[in-house]
Scaffold this active site. Structure first.
Site, PDB file in Angstrom:
ATOM      1  N   GLU A   1       0.821  -1.212   0.000  1.00  0.00           N
ATOM      2  CA  GLU A   1       0.000   0.000   0.000  1.00  0.00           C
ATOM      3  C   GLU A   1       0.861   1.271   0.000  1.00  0.00           C
ATOM      4  O   GLU A   1       0.403   2.341   0.409  1.00  0.00           O
ATOM      5  CB  GLU A   1      -0.954   0.014   1.202  1.00  0.00           C
ATOM      6  CG  GLU A   1      -1.889  -1.166   1.290  1.00  0.00           C
ATOM      7  CD  GLU A   1      -2.953  -1.236   0.188  1.00  0.00           C
ATOM      8  OE1 GLU A   1      -2.989  -0.341  -0.682  1.00  0.00           O
ATOM      9  OE2 GLU A   1      -3.733  -2.201   0.210  1.00  0.00           O
TER      10      GLU A   1
ATOM     11  N   HIS B   1      -2.630   1.776   8.509  1.00  0.00           N
ATOM     12  CA  HIS B   1      -3.708   0.989   7.908  1.00  0.00           C
ATOM     13  C   HIS B   1      -3.890  -0.287   8.708  1.00  0.00           C
ATOM     14  O   HIS B   1      -2.926  -1.029   8.915  1.00  0.00           O
ATOM     15  CB  HIS B   1      -3.360   0.660   6.450  1.00  0.00           C
ATOM     16  CG  HIS B   1      -4.276  -0.340   5.816  1.00  0.00           C
ATOM     17  ND1 HIS B   1      -5.646  -0.181   5.734  1.00  0.00           N
ATOM     18  CD2 HIS B   1      -4.021  -1.540   5.234  1.00  0.00           C
ATOM     19  CE1 HIS B   1      -6.174  -1.229   5.125  1.00  0.00           C
ATOM     20  NE2 HIS B   1      -5.209  -2.068   4.813  1.00  0.00           N
TER      21      HIS B   1
ATOM     22  N   HIS C   1      -6.807  -3.693   9.768  1.00  0.00           N
ATOM     23  CA  HIS C   1      -8.020  -4.447   9.431  1.00  0.00           C
ATOM     24  C   HIS C   1      -8.870  -4.570  10.688  1.00  0.00           C
ATOM     25  O   HIS C   1      -8.924  -5.610  11.329  1.00  0.00           O
ATOM     26  CB  HIS C   1      -7.637  -5.812   8.864  1.00  0.00           C
ATOM     27  CG  HIS C   1      -6.928  -5.753   7.545  1.00  0.00           C
ATOM     28  ND1 HIS C   1      -6.437  -6.862   6.894  1.00  0.00           N
ATOM     29  CD2 HIS C   1      -6.639  -4.687   6.739  1.00  0.00           C
ATOM     30  CE1 HIS C   1      -5.878  -6.500   5.737  1.00  0.00           C
ATOM     31  NE2 HIS C   1      -5.973  -5.183   5.632  1.00  0.00           N
TER      32      HIS C   1
ATOM     33  N   GLU D   1     -16.756  10.676  23.722  1.00  0.00           N
ATOM     34  CA  GLU D   1     -15.448  11.245  23.369  1.00  0.00           C
ATOM     35  C   GLU D   1     -15.260  11.381  21.849  1.00  0.00           C
ATOM     36  O   GLU D   1     -14.414  12.155  21.393  1.00  0.00           O
ATOM     37  CB  GLU D   1     -14.323  10.380  23.936  1.00  0.00           C
ATOM     38  CG  GLU D   1     -14.241   9.005  23.290  1.00  0.00           C
ATOM     39  CD  GLU D   1     -13.034   8.194  23.725  1.00  0.00           C
ATOM     40  OE1 GLU D   1     -13.127   6.960  23.686  1.00  0.00           O
ATOM     41  OE2 GLU D   1     -12.003   8.776  24.102  1.00  0.00           O
TER      42      GLU D   1
ATOM     43  N   HIS E   1     -12.781  -3.862   4.077  1.00  0.00           N
ATOM     44  CA  HIS E   1     -11.323  -4.035   4.114  1.00  0.00           C
ATOM     45  C   HIS E   1     -10.702  -3.526   5.428  1.00  0.00           C
ATOM     46  O   HIS E   1     -10.023  -4.277   6.118  1.00  0.00           O
ATOM     47  CB  HIS E   1     -10.698  -3.328   2.904  1.00  0.00           C
ATOM     48  CG  HIS E   1      -9.226  -3.541   2.769  1.00  0.00           C
ATOM     49  ND1 HIS E   1      -8.593  -3.655   1.559  1.00  0.00           N
ATOM     50  CD2 HIS E   1      -8.248  -3.647   3.700  1.00  0.00           C
ATOM     51  CE1 HIS E   1      -7.298  -3.842   1.747  1.00  0.00           C
ATOM     52  NE2 HIS E   1      -7.063  -3.835   3.046  1.00  0.00           N
TER      53      HIS E   1
HETATM   54  O1  2HA Z   1      -1.680  -7.080   3.285  1.00  0.00           O
HETATM   55  O2  2HA Z   1      -3.410  -4.807   4.385  1.00  0.00           O
HETATM   56  O3  2HA Z   1      -4.221  -3.761   2.133  1.00  0.00           O
HETATM   57  C1  2HA Z   1      -1.477  -5.747   3.540  1.00  0.00           C
HETATM   58  C2  2HA Z   1      -2.756  -5.062   3.410  1.00  0.00           C
HETATM   59  C3  2HA Z   1      -3.207  -4.674   2.076  1.00  0.00           C
HETATM   60 ZN    ZN Z   2      -5.316  -4.022   4.055  1.00  0.00          ZN
END
Ligand code: 2HA
Ligand code: ZN
Length: 278
Positions: A121, A145, A147, A175, A216
C-alpha cells in the site's frame, strides 16, 4: 583505550515507538497474517541520528508521484510481512526508504535484511502523507492501515456514506466528536494496492484524519504514534459498541442528540461540521 558508543539503530526513539505501535495493533487483533501496514515520515534530525546505519539499494518506482515528499525518509512495514513479527525481528519486517528529488522513486536504505519491498500500500501511504503534511503544515507524520474487525463489519450494513458513519460513530461514545470532530470518510470497495484507491483515499484525507475502506479496513493519520494509534482505537471501539447495540436490537431507545452535540462542541471548544448535525 578508546571508548566507543555502539548505539543500535533499534534504540532510536522513533524505532521504538513504531515497533510498539505495530505490536499493539497485532495484540488488538487488527493484523491477521500480513494484514495492515504502517509508515512514519522521519524527522530530519532523526535521520541524522541513524544515517550511519544506511546502505542504499537500487532506485525503484513508487507507482505514483508525490513531489512534495521529495527527499523525505520513511520507516515502513514490509510487503507480506506479519505485524506479529515486527517486535521480534524488526530488521526483517521493516525498512527505511528514501524518496528521490522528484518524489517518483524510492530506495531502501535500511532493513528488510532478508529481501523484500515496502508495503503493497505504499502509494496510499505516500499520497496520504503528502496530503496530510500539506494540510497540517508538516505536523502529521504517521499513516496507519489496519483491518479493524468492527468497522469492517459495519461496512456490510450501513450505507457507505461519510455522514452516516460519522454520525453513528459519534453517537456511540461521547469522546468521539472530540477525538475526530472533522468526521470520517468512506471509500467504496476498490482493488487495494494501487494508485486508484490511493487517489480516492488521499482526497478524503484532505478533509478527514480517518478513511474507511469498505469490506477491508481503515486508514488513520496523525502527528505521532500515540495520537494515530489512539484515533484508530477510538474509532474501532465506537464501531464495536455499534455492532453490539445493533446485535441487541435494531433501534436505539435513546442516544446523544443533535442538541447534545452542539452543547458538547461549545464546552469542549471543537468545531463540528454542520453537515453532520442535520
Ligand atoms: O496485506 O493490508 O491492504 C497488507 C494489506 C493490504
Ligand atoms: Zn489491508
Amino acid at each position: 583505550m578508546i571508548l566507543r558508543e555502539y548505539k543500535n539503530i533499534l534504540d532510536a526513539e522513533f524505532m521504538k515507538g513504531f515497533i510498539r505501535m505495530a505490536n499493539d495493533g497485532w495484540e488488538l487483533g487488527w493484523h491477521e497474517r500480513n494484514g495492515g501496514n504502517l509508515s512514519y515520515r522521519i524527522k530530519p534530525e532523526e535521520v541524522e541520528q541513524v544515517r550511519g546505519y544506511f546502505s542504499p539499494k537500487e532506485w525503484r518506482e513508487i507507482g505514483t508521484s508525490v513531489p512534495k515528499l521529495a527527499k523525505e525518509f520513511f520507516l515502513v512495514t514490509g510487503s507480506g510481512k506479519f505485524f506479529r513479527n515486527v517486535s521480534i525481528k524488526p530488521e526483517d519486517s521493516l525498512c527505511i526508504i528514501e524518496l528521490d528529488d522528484k518524489g517518483e522513486n524510492y530506495r531502501i536504505v535500511w532493513g528488510l535484511v532478508n529481501g523484500g519491498k515496502p508495503t503493497s500500500e505504499l502509494p496510499s501511504h505516500l499520497m496520504n502523507h503528502e496530503v496530510k503534511m500539506l494540510a497540517t503544515g508538516g505536523a502529521h507524520r504517521v499513516i496507519y492501515h489496519a483491518h479493524t474487525t468492527n468497522v469492517i463489519a459495519l461496512t456490510f450494513v450501513l450505507p457507505l456514506e461519510d455522514k452516516v458513519f460519522t454520525r453513528e460513530l459519534w453517537e456511540m461514545a461521547t469522546e468521539c466528536p472530540v477525538v475526530f470532530p472533522e468526521g470520517i470518510g468512506v471509500v467504496p470497495w476498490m482493488v487495494p494496492g494501487g494508485r486508484d484507491i490511493a487517489v480516492a483515499t488521499s482526497r478524503l484525507m484532505e478533509k478527514y484524519n480517518v478513511a474507511i475502506w469498505a469490506h477491508h479496513g481503515m486508514f488513520a493519520s496523525g502527528e505521532d504514534f500515540d495520537l494515530t494509534f489512539g484515533l484508530m482505537h477510538t474509532v474501532e471501539k465506537s464501531a464495536e459498541i455499534l455492532v453490539k447495540m445493533l446485535s441487541m436490537q435494531p433501534n436505539k431507545r435513546q442516544t446523544i442528540t443533535t442538541q447534545d452535540f452542539r452543547d458538547l462542541a461549545k464546552d469542549f471548544n471543537v468545531n463540528l461540521p454542520e453537515e453532520f448535525l442535520e
